[in-house]
Design an enzyme around this catalytic site. Structure first.
Site, PDB file in Angstrom:
ATOM      1  N   CYS A   1       0.808  -1.221   0.000  1.00  9.61           N
ATOM      2  CA  CYS A   1       0.000   0.000   0.000  1.00  9.61           C
ATOM      3  C   CYS A   1       0.843   1.274   0.000  1.00  9.61           C
ATOM      4  CB  CYS A   1      -0.916  -0.005   1.225  1.00  9.61           C
ATOM      5  SG  CYS A   1      -1.816   1.519   1.480  1.00  9.61           S
TER       6      CYS A   1
ATOM      7  N   HIS B   1       0.091   6.720   2.959  1.00 10.40           N
ATOM      8  CA  HIS B   1      -0.090   5.628   3.916  1.00 10.40           C
ATOM      9  C   HIS B   1      -0.460   6.160   5.298  1.00 10.40           C
ATOM     10  CE1 HIS B   1       0.222   1.495   5.120  1.00 10.40           C
ATOM     11  NE2 HIS B   1       1.063   1.777   6.095  1.00 10.40           N
TER      12      HIS B   1
END
Length: 383
Positions: free
Chosen positions: A151, A203
């Site tokens: 991610c 993130h």
């Protein structure tokens, strides 16, 4: 063979190559090459890439269109990088007639762990009407690849424009991957845009802070009672994983959309749209939803959109042939309580797919709310 037919081929290239299609109605053109035109070749020869740029510039000049071609040693170049050029163009008031055209707003929607498993990609089993409708109104990319299998790095790459392929490790922050490089949000901010971060864009909420005009809003890692791991079904409290105190990997409580943080992010984005519509400057509004990232938590009405008995199981539950040992299944499932369902069983796969579908439809509904507000505020034409 090509050289033998060169004289007959070149006129065909000249007629059908993109530079022949440029018209005075097009926006200005910017081309960046890492190498100069081929030494010893005719610079007007369209069969060499940088020479193609020279030819394009010549054609643009004949049509009255601005064209900037950059390569090492190129004469008269004002912009050292593509980013510099973008910033300059955004800031050039002369490029926009204020009485007839405003600089366009940007609504940037990010959805975590969303596969191309949508109606617009031919997945008829998924109910995603709002994203599907949006796809018919713009460009649908059919060859798009994830920059990294994680991610944080994929977001850092996307928003910095820098590949992760030569980076050793996991660059969770853009400044780790691209130190000193300006990010996409910061580019818009520097160009005079009002930039806002709602939800999961980078993130972590504090990443890329220089790109935002306001304090980023994100509940992803918010308080225990309201973050992306917070469950809202009473039964979920029975299933707590001892090693990290997380709840089950799925739940389907009968609650409103904004019980979960994605619904709250949607509400905040709509409030911001109403506020931004009154501003006298363009905006870059980023909205990031967590679902369908695990855990599969979504209001019951989205689970009810699918009949679990009709969900197909995957027929390829094995590694590809000759796959490296490093290729493993998702370790993410091990971060949540399994509710005593056997891992990798048919029941496990059916519930997981059902949960993923429900979360996709949940995210799709939130996208629809935002786009409806964009229309209600009459911002769509310039966004």
């Amino acid at each position: 063979e090509f050289l033998a037919e060169r004289e007959s081929i070149l006129p065909w290239i000249a007629e059908y190559s993109p530079y022949a299609l440029v018209s005075s109605d097009d926006p200005s053109v910017y081309l960046h090459y890492n190498a100069p035109p081929a030494i010893g070749q005719n610079q007007k020869d369209p069969t060499h890439s940088a020479n193609f740029g020279v030819k394009l510039k010549e054609h643009c000049k004949s049509t009255g269109l601005k064209c900037h071609v950059q390569y090492p040693g190129a004469p008269g170049i004002k912009h050292k990088t593509t980013t510099d050029y973008l910033i300059t163009k955004l800031k050039e008031e002369g490029s926009y007639n204020k009485s007839s055209q405003k600089r366009p707003n940007v609504l940037f929607i990010v959805i975590d762990d969303l596969r191309p498993e949508l109606g617009c990609y031919g997945a008829s089993h998924i109910k995603s009407p709002n994203i599907d409708k949006l796809a018919t109104q713009g460009v649908l990319f059919n060859r798009v690849y994830c920059q990294a299998p994680h991610c944080g790095p994929s977001r850092s790459s996307l928003l910095s424009g820098i590949s992760t392929i030569n980076y050793e490790g996991i660059p969770l922050k853009p400044e780790e991957l691209a130190p000193g490089k300006i990010t996409l949000p910061a580019t818009f901010k520097k160009a005079g845009y009002h930039t806002i971060n709602n939800g999961k864009i980078y993130h972590q909420r504090e990443d890329g802070a220089e790109g935002w005009s306001e304090e980023p809003f994100s509940l992803v890692n918010g308080p225990e009672e309201n973050n992306h791991l917070t469950f809202h079904e009473k039964e979920s409290a029975i299933y707590i994983l001892e090693k990290n105190q997380r709840g089950p990997f799925f739940e389907a409580p009968d609650v409103s959309d904004n019980t979960y943080i994605d619904g709250q992010t949607c509400d905040k984005t709509i409030r911001d749209l109403k506020r931004l519509a009154k501003m006298d400057k363009p905006f870059f509004l980023a909205c990031g939803f967590v679902r369908p990232h695990l855990p599969f938590y979504a209001p019951k009405k989205y689970w009810d959109m699918y009949d679990r008995e009709e969900i197909a199981l995957a027929d390829n539950r094995y590694k590809p042939k000759n796959a490296p040992d490093a290729l493993k299944g998702s370790g993410e499932f091990g971060s949540y309580h399994d509710k005593n369902i056997e891992y990798n069983s048919d029941e496990f796969h059916l519930i997981s797919r059902h949960g993923y579908y429900a979360c996709v439809s949940y995210a799709d509904a939130l996208v629809g709310r935002i786009l409806d507000e964009l229309d209600e505020l009459q911002l769509r034409e310039n966004t």
